[in-house]
Motif scaffolding. Structure first.
Motif: not given
Ligand code: ZN
Length: 310
Positions: A87, A89, A105, A107, A164, A174
């Motif tokens: 995925q 973001h 996002k 993270e 990632h 996270e």
């Protein structure tokens, strides 16, 4: 109080950490969340039963009157009982236009536990947009995706735009921006219990992947304390994450808007003014702006997250 999320790839480690976790394949525990998709609640004291979002809306003094429409952070524990989808973001500006005002996002991950030879997917080998599109369209996943080994205690910064995936066996803390926007690029052609493939977001993924891939890992900055160490794992525009390893006593001055604390190992006590709390692995709490200083005692591994003053 965490919000538990069942996932197709979830495992059984969160039930061991939190006795009130439901049965089933629980993939995520949202520990601190003021996001509409899952509100964490206060478990005790004056604000018992209130959500973090209500506190943010009506008691901004607890957050040092920090400005902002949304509470900025979301912290989860993720149990990868199986591989998560590959995925990416979006960043703030892309999410604002394409996802109804959501935040982007960025993270980061602290590896709580993982099996031997655990890996993650982190970054890509395509050098430009054309190569990226070609590898995606032809399903050349092995060629496209970079695999990186991980071990317990590792810290990985994942800025928006980085492709990632967590892989089977990883238990991760996270810390992320307050967003739930994920573009799924590849899901290993997996089917859910009803035999359906999960939705992919190929075009949006192609739009938001940062090219070329740059490895953004920072070296931690380590300070020696009287009875332990403090490591600054990341200091970014979205969050600062620090790790304390304490063996003895450690007094900390609280000069943040708020501090989100996660006990990731050991046992000990927290003292705030004349209140004392017992701590062990899995515990988490927010120190409000009203707590002037606090101290930890015992043998403790602590992760603290906050945001910097603008
Ligand atoms: Zn992610």
């Amino acid at each position: 109080e965490p919000v538990f999320k069942e996932k197709i790839w979830g495992g059984d480690k969160l039930q061991k950490l939190y006795q009130d976790a439901p049965k089933g394949r629980i993939g995520e525990a949202w520990l601190y969340s003021a996001h509409q998709n899952g509100h964490s609640l206060v478990t005790n004291g004056e604000f018992k039963g209130k959500s973090l979002e209500e506190l943010w809306a009506n008691h901004r003094e607890l957050f040092g009157h920090m400005p902002g429409e949304k509470f900025p952070l979301l912290i989860k524990i993720i149990d990868a009982g199986d591989d998560l989808s590959v995925q990416v973001h979006p960043d703030d500006s892309y999410a604002k236009t394409h996802e109804n005002g959501e935040l982007g996002k960025t993270e980061c991950w602290y590896v709580l536990d993982c099996s031997e030879k655990s890996e993650i997917i982190y970054g890509i080998n395509a050098k430009n947009q054309e190569e990226l599109n070609e590898m995606i369209d032809q399903g050349q996943w092995k060629r496209l995706l970079r695999s990186v080994p991980i071990k317990p205690g590792d810290f990985i910064y994942v800025p928006s735009g980085t492709v990632h995936a967590l892989k089977k066996g990883a238990l991760i803390l996270e810390v992320q921006q307050n967003s739930d926007t994920t573009y799924r690029l590849y899901d290993y052609d997996r089917k859910d219990d009803e035999g359906n493939l999960r939705e992919l977001h190929i075009e949006k993924s192609k739009d938001v992947v940062s090219l070329p891939f740059v490895n953004n890992q920072a070296q931690p900055i380590i300070e020696n304390l009287k009875d332990g160490t403090k490591s600054t794992l990341i200091k970014s525009e979205y969050f600062t994450v620090e790790k304390y390893v304490i063996n003895g006593k450690c007094k900390i001055k609280n000069n943040q808007f708020f501090t989100l604390v996660n006990v990731v190992g050991g046992r000990g006590d927290l003292q705030v003014e004349d209140e004392v709390y017992t701590l062990s692995q899995g515990d988490f709490f927010m120190l409000s702006a009203l707590a002037e200083d606090y101290s930890f005692k015992g043998q403790l591994d602590i992760i603290e997250s906050h945001v910097e003053f603008p």
